[in-house]
Design an enzyme around this catalytic site. Sequence first.
Site, PDB file in Angstrom:
ATOM      1  N   HIS A  51       0.663  -1.313   0.142  1.00 55.65           N
ATOM      2  CA  HIS A  51      -0.019  -0.094  -0.143  1.00 55.65           C
ATOM      3  C   HIS A  51       0.825   1.291   0.009  1.00 55.65           C
ATOM      4  CE1 HIS A  51      -3.517   2.414   0.421  1.00 55.65           C
ATOM      5  NE2 HIS A  51      -3.862   1.996   1.872  1.00 55.65           N
ATOM      6  N   HIS A  88      -2.501  -2.099 -10.046  1.00 58.98           N
ATOM      7  CA  HIS A  88      -3.372  -1.780  -9.128  1.00 58.98           C
ATOM      8  C   HIS A  88      -4.781  -2.311  -9.060  1.00 58.98           C
ATOM      9  CE1 HIS A  88      -5.904   1.592  -6.903  1.00 58.98           C
ATOM     10  NE2 HIS A  88      -4.503   1.849  -6.850  1.00 58.98           N
ATOM     11  N   ASP A  93       2.976   5.344  -7.071  1.00 58.71           N
ATOM     12  CA  ASP A  93       4.170   5.345  -6.377  1.00 58.71           C
ATOM     13  C   ASP A  93       5.224   4.941  -7.093  1.00 58.71           C
ATOM     14  OD1 ASP A  93       3.015   5.307  -3.615  1.00 58.71           O
ATOM     15  OD2 ASP A  93       2.095   3.428  -4.162  1.00 58.71           O
TER      16      ASP A  93
END
Length: 395
Positions: free
Chosen positions: A235, A274, A330
């Site tokens: 996460h 994702h 990210d």
Amino acid sequence: LGLSILDPGYLATAVCRSSISYIDGDKGILRYRGYNIEDLAEHSTFLEVAYLLIFGDLPTREQLQTWNTRIMRHTFIHENLVDYLRSFRYDAHPMGMVTSALSAMSTFHPEASTALHGEAIYEDETMVNKQIFRCLGKVPTLAACAYRHRIGRPYNSPSNELGYTENFLYMLDRLSESNYLPNAKLARALDVIFILHADHELNCSTAAMRQMTSTGVDPFICLSGAAAALYGPSHGGANEAALKMLEEIGTVDNIAAFIEDVKNKKRKLMGFGHRVYKSYDPRAKILKKISEEVFAIMGRNHLIDVAVELERIALSDEYFIKRNLYPNVDFYSGIIYKAMGFPTDFFPVLFGIARTSGWLAHWHEQLQEPIPIFRPKQAYDGAAARKYVNIDDRV
Ligand code: CMC
């Protein structure tokens, strides 16, 4: 078993209604309260977006001014909380410090405790708003203390006449009483990054926030639980893991071998894939652009070349195409943070500062539309009833 469906990880189960953020994972669309993320990133500020997420509409000029003032007046933390932060090991992970300090905040603001005062306290709007100001105001201060702790320097007090993100940078770097001000362009870049990370519907940490909210516990404990969930490498810890991965790859020559390891399931390509986006994450696109703006000020980080080439190779490879794996938020954020001088283990903390606004928006929404205490069913597949065996008879 009396179960209607077995759904590990809630892949197919909607557990609440929400009007905060909207994602179209196939088209790569993200909207907060109906506004496209691209427009907010270009025109808005993080605090304005926090207001939008929590209250549902963009503020008027007057509302925004009051909102900013209220939050900036809640940036100071109790001296005993400062002492608590000082008690951590010199090399404590800043995310562990912030997560712990958030739950400790619960003891510093007992008037927000439903255990002490009953759940009716949250029917009072002033009371609810005060907790929101507190949480948004104090989280960057906790984060800055964790940062200063790590580098062995005294903690800095907030400077409330500065903007939210500017003040955060100021608390990190101020070395003396001189009039230090962070670079305005870098402060704006970080503010936009905060906007991009502010909310993302029912991600794992927000689900944790809602789950804890359903118990009636105070928002500081809820935020601590949400931050703890964010810490995980799948996460919010993925930005840290993605940067470490890029550093490990080192140069573009090593990419092919790394991709082979990913395809052979020896490694995961961090910052890729994702649960919701099955196309390019719109936040990653904006971040790619911001990276160039940051490099123009801080100098180019060679890891960006590794990242761009890695993305190019992955996006033309059958393994990634077949599984709809694209860069997520990210993938580029870590390189930008690195170029801005943040230590790698501080990246999830930056994510957490921004996501606090989304967590609070969900907390606020759930107070208005309560849902029953979360109590998912399980499918028991353990031993049938059996007799207790004395320790001497066990084999
Ligand atoms: N690298 C290599 N293969 C992957 C990756 C990856 N990053 N992500 C998924 N896959 C493969 C996976 O092995 C599976 O292959 P197969 O069908 O052969 O078994 C297939 O793609 C589907 O994967 P999944 O695990 O069912 O996908 P998911 O939706 O459950 O997982 C994820 C989503 C984000 C946990 C996962 O993609 C991942 O671990 N990515 C790396 C960590 C990361 O970057 N996380 C940040 C997410 S964005 C920020 C946030 O919201 O927190």
